[in-house]
Design a protein around this motif. Structure first.
Motif, PDB file in Angstrom:
ATOM      1  N   HIS A  27       0.800  -1.226   0.000  1.00 54.38           N
ATOM      2  CA  HIS A  27       0.000   0.000   0.000  1.00 54.38           C
ATOM      3  C   HIS A  27       0.834   1.278   0.000  1.00 54.38           C
ATOM      4  O   HIS A  27       0.475   2.249  -0.669  1.00 54.38           O
ATOM      5  CB  HIS A  27      -0.945   0.009   1.195  1.00 54.38           C
ATOM      6  N   LEU A  28       1.956   1.270   0.739  1.00 56.39           N
ATOM      7  CA  LEU A  28       2.747   2.501   0.852  1.00 56.39           C
ATOM      8  C   LEU A  28       3.919   2.565  -0.115  1.00 56.39           C
ATOM      9  O   LEU A  28       4.286   3.648  -0.568  1.00 56.39           O
ATOM     10  CB  LEU A  28       3.287   2.674   2.282  1.00 56.39           C
ATOM     11  N   ILE A  29       4.523   1.422  -0.423  1.00 54.60           N
ATOM     12  CA  ILE A  29       5.737   1.436  -1.247  1.00 54.60           C
ATOM     13  C   ILE A  29       5.438   1.089  -2.702  1.00 54.60           C
ATOM     14  O   ILE A  29       5.737   1.870  -3.605  1.00 54.60           O
ATOM     15  CB  ILE A  29       6.797   0.479  -0.660  1.00 54.60           C
ATOM     16  N   LYS A  30       4.850  -0.063  -2.943  1.00 54.81           N
ATOM     17  CA  LYS A  30       4.647  -0.504  -4.326  1.00 54.81           C
ATOM     18  C   LYS A  30       3.570   0.305  -5.053  1.00 54.81           C
ATOM     19  O   LYS A  30       3.804   0.847  -6.130  1.00 54.81           O
ATOM     20  CB  LYS A  30       4.296  -1.990  -4.363  1.00 54.81           C
ATOM     21  N   TYR A  31       2.372   0.390  -4.460  1.00 57.01           N
ATOM     22  CA  TYR A  31       1.260   1.064  -5.148  1.00 57.01           C
ATOM     23  C   TYR A  31       1.105   2.533  -4.762  1.00 57.01           C
ATOM     24  O   TYR A  31       0.447   3.284  -5.472  1.00 57.01           O
ATOM     25  CB  TYR A  31      -0.063   0.329  -4.867  1.00 57.01           C
ATOM     26  N   ARG A  32       1.676   2.922  -3.625  1.00 59.78           N
ATOM     27  CA  ARG A  32       1.593   4.311  -3.149  1.00 59.78           C
ATOM     28  C   ARG A  32       0.144   4.828  -3.225  1.00 59.78           C
ATOM     29  O   ARG A  32      -0.151   5.830  -3.875  1.00 59.78           O
ATOM     30  CB  ARG A  32       2.528   5.221  -3.940  1.00 59.78           C
ATOM     31  N   LEU A  33      -0.735   4.123  -2.566  1.00 61.08           N
ATOM     32  CA  LEU A  33      -2.159   4.454  -2.625  1.00 61.08           C
ATOM     33  C   LEU A  33      -2.448   5.898  -2.229  1.00 61.08           C
ATOM     34  O   LEU A  33      -3.389   6.503  -2.735  1.00 61.08           O
ATOM     35  CB  LEU A  33      -2.966   3.506  -1.727  1.00 61.08           C
ATOM     36  N   TYR A  34      -1.636   6.452  -1.357  1.00 60.94           N
ATOM     37  CA  TYR A  34      -1.846   7.829  -0.894  1.00 60.94           C
ATOM     38  C   TYR A  34      -1.685   8.858  -2.011  1.00 60.94           C
ATOM     39  O   TYR A  34      -2.129   9.990  -1.877  1.00 60.94           O
ATOM     40  CB  TYR A  34      -0.881   8.149   0.263  1.00 60.94           C
ATOM     41  N   ASN A  35      -1.054   8.484  -3.145  1.00 61.13           N
ATOM     42  CA  ASN A  35      -0.844   9.409  -4.273  1.00 61.13           C
ATOM     43  C   ASN A  35      -2.031   9.490  -5.225  1.00 61.13           C
ATOM     44  O   ASN A  35      -2.106  10.415  -6.022  1.00 61.13           O
ATOM     45  CB  ASN A  35       0.372   8.981  -5.102  1.00 61.13           C
ATOM     46  N   HIS A  36      -2.910   8.507  -5.179  1.00 60.41           N
ATOM     47  CA  HIS A  36      -3.980   8.408  -6.174  1.00 60.41           C
ATOM     48  C   HIS A  36      -5.285   8.950  -5.605  1.00 60.41           C
ATOM     49  O   HIS A  36      -5.773   8.439  -4.590  1.00 60.41           O
ATOM     50  CB  HIS A  36      -4.151   6.951  -6.614  1.00 60.41           C
ATOM     51  N   PRO A  37      -5.858   9.963  -6.276  1.00 59.85           N
ATOM     52  CA  PRO A  37      -7.100  10.568  -5.742  1.00 59.85           C
ATOM     53  C   PRO A  37      -8.204   9.542  -5.491  1.00 59.85           C
ATOM     54  O   PRO A  37      -8.917   9.631  -4.490  1.00 59.85           O
ATOM     55  CB  PRO A  37      -7.505  11.560  -6.843  1.00 59.85           C
ATOM     56  N   GLU A  38      -8.335   8.551  -6.370  1.00 49.39           N
ATOM     57  CA  GLU A  38      -9.395   7.553  -6.202  1.00 49.39           C
ATOM     58  C   GLU A  38      -9.129   6.604  -5.028  1.00 49.39           C
ATOM     59  O   GLU A  38     -10.028   5.891  -4.585  1.00 49.39           O
ATOM     60  CB  GLU A  38      -9.623   6.770  -7.496  1.00 49.39           C
ATOM     61  N   SER A  39      -7.881   6.598  -4.545  1.00 52.12           N
ATOM     62  CA  SER A  39      -7.516   5.706  -3.432  1.00 52.12           C
ATOM     63  C   SER A  39      -7.426   6.417  -2.094  1.00 52.12           C
ATOM     64  O   SER A  39      -7.085   5.796  -1.090  1.00 52.12           O
ATOM     65  CB  SER A  39      -6.161   5.042  -3.726  1.00 52.12           C
ATOM     66  N   VAL A 168      -0.419   8.010   8.467  1.00 48.17           N
ATOM     67  CA  VAL A 168      -0.902   9.367   8.726  1.00 48.17           C
ATOM     68  C   VAL A 168      -0.153  10.366   7.833  1.00 48.17           C
ATOM     69  O   VAL A 168      -0.758  11.282   7.276  1.00 48.17           O
ATOM     70  CB  VAL A 168      -0.757   9.735  10.222  1.00 48.17           C
ATOM     71  N   LEU A 169       1.154  10.183   7.675  1.00 46.38           N
ATOM     72  CA  LEU A 169       1.939  11.073   6.803  1.00 46.38           C
ATOM     73  C   LEU A 169       1.361  11.127   5.393  1.00 46.38           C
ATOM     74  O   LEU A 169       1.318  12.188   4.773  1.00 46.38           O
ATOM     75  CB  LEU A 169       3.395  10.605   6.726  1.00 46.38           C
ATOM     76  N   GLY A 170       0.913   9.982   4.890  1.00 47.08           N
ATOM     77  CA  GLY A 170       0.358   9.919   3.538  1.00 47.08           C
ATOM     78  C   GLY A 170      -0.924  10.701   3.353  1.00 47.08           C
ATOM     79  O   GLY A 170      -1.340  10.945   2.218  1.00 47.08           O
ATOM     80  N   LEU A 171      -1.548  11.128   4.441  1.00 43.89           N
ATOM     81  CA  LEU A 171      -2.780  11.913   4.343  1.00 43.89           C
ATOM     82  C   LEU A 171      -2.515  13.380   3.991  1.00 43.89           C
ATOM     83  O   LEU A 171      -3.418  14.096   3.586  1.00 43.89           O
ATOM     84  CB  LEU A 171      -3.559  11.855   5.669  1.00 43.89           C
ATOM     85  N   PHE A 172      -1.268  13.823   4.149  1.00 42.32           N
ATOM     86  CA  PHE A 172      -0.909  15.222   3.933  1.00 42.32           C
ATOM     87  C   PHE A 172       0.076  15.354   2.781  1.00 42.32           C
ATOM     88  O   PHE A 172       0.915  14.477   2.575  1.00 42.32           O
ATOM     89  CB  PHE A 172      -0.295  15.805   5.218  1.00 42.32           C
ATOM     90  N   LYS A 173      -0.008  16.450   2.035  1.00 42.28           N
ATOM     91  CA  LYS A 173       0.856  16.630   0.860  1.00 42.28           C
ATOM     92  C   LYS A 173       2.327  16.556   1.215  1.00 42.28           C
ATOM     93  O   LYS A 173       3.109  15.887   0.528  1.00 42.28           O
ATOM     94  CB  LYS A 173       0.542  17.962   0.178  1.00 42.28           C
ATOM     95  N   SER A 174       2.729  17.246   2.277  1.00 45.58           N
ATOM     96  CA  SER A 174       4.151  17.241   2.648  1.00 45.58           C
ATOM     97  C   SER A 174       4.586  15.841   3.100  1.00 45.58           C
ATOM     98  O   SER A 174       5.683  15.389   2.784  1.00 45.58           O
ATOM     99  CB  SER A 174       4.434  18.270   3.737  1.00 45.58           C
ATOM    100  N   GLY A 175       3.714  15.150   3.824  1.00 46.80           N
ATOM    101  CA  GLY A 175       4.021  13.786   4.252  1.00 46.80           C
ATOM    102  C   GLY A 175       4.089  12.830   3.081  1.00 46.80           C
ATOM    103  O   GLY A 175       4.973  11.968   3.015  1.00 46.80           O
ATOM    104  N   ALA A 176       3.156  12.977   2.122  1.00 50.88           N
ATOM    105  CA  ALA A 176       3.170  12.133   0.923  1.00 50.88           C
ATOM    106  C   ALA A 176       4.439  12.389   0.116  1.00 50.88           C
ATOM    107  O   ALA A 176       5.046  11.444  -0.414  1.00 50.88           O
ATOM    108  CB  ALA A 176       1.930  12.403   0.081  1.00 50.88           C
ATOM    109  N   ALA A 177       4.872  13.656   0.025  1.00 46.84           N
ATOM    110  CA  ALA A 177       6.112  13.984  -0.692  1.00 46.84           C
ATOM    111  C   ALA A 177       7.307  13.319  -0.017  1.00 46.84           C
ATOM    112  O   ALA A 177       8.200  12.791  -0.692  1.00 46.84           O
ATOM    113  CB  ALA A 177       6.296  15.494  -0.754  1.00 46.84           C
TER     114      ALA A 177
END
Length: 197
Positions: A27-39, A168-177
């Protein structure tokens, strides 16, 4: 009783190992679900479930009083509700990758099966229905096998807090970056090591 504690510990370990593979690697490394609006909603449900897990370990498995047990049960019930929402969202959430792969669906079945089987086995230990009344056993420390289960539960808490924080980091733009930068670095190192071979 000892067998039930060891079974609970083994189920928690199986859940933990598969959960790290699914929840962190896929979820976090391979697919990076936090980057996709639909996910984004699926990532939110995963984050909520990750946040629930450390207090479930603490209150349900490690608690020694009725209040802790009730809090643990409420968290488990809330986790089941969020799991239902997560399962409902996955069809639309994974359109960017052509849908949820069948093998990942099977992993989800095993991960959640191990998680809730551990809860069910522990409830058999914790709740006493003998004599026609409902009683919660709170002094488990003298029972054989309890120390094994307690060791597993205690040692899962720090890692589960770290994994929840990553979600939780993936929920925010700076954390996702930041997660993207770490993932890019990990993947580039893998590529370099593959080239050396």
């Amino acid at each position: 009783m000892e067998f039930a504690f060891i079974t609970t510990a083994l189920l928690l370990i199986a859940f933990g190992v598969l959960g790290i593979f699914d929840g962190v690697y896929l979820h976090l490394i391979k697919y990076r679900l936090y980057n996709h609006p639909e996910s984004r909603m699926e990532h939110l449900t995963h984050t909520i479930r990750m946040i629930f897990f450390p207090p479930i370990l603490y209150f349900l498995y490690m608690g020694n009083d009725n209040n802790s047990f009730i809090v643990g049960l409420v968290l488990v019930l809330a986790d089941i509700i969020v799991l239902g929402l997560d399962a409902y969202l996955e069809g639309d959430s994974r359109k960017f990758m052509g849908g949820l792969p069948r093998w990942e669906y099977i992993i989800h079945l095993f991960v959640n099966g191990f998680h809730f089987a551990a809860v069910a086995v522990f409830l058999v230990i914790k709740v006493d229905l003998s004599g026609g009344h409902f009683d919660i056993r709170n002094n488990l420390s003298d029972l054989p096998g309890y120390s094994v289960m307690l060791f597993v539960a205690k040692n899962f808490i720090p890692g589960s807090i770290v994994f929840a924080a990553l979600h939780v980091l993936g929920l925010f733009k700076s954390g996702a970056a930041w997660l993207n930068a770490i993932n890019d670095r990990l993947l580039s190192r893998k590529t370099i090591s593959e080239q050396v071979k």
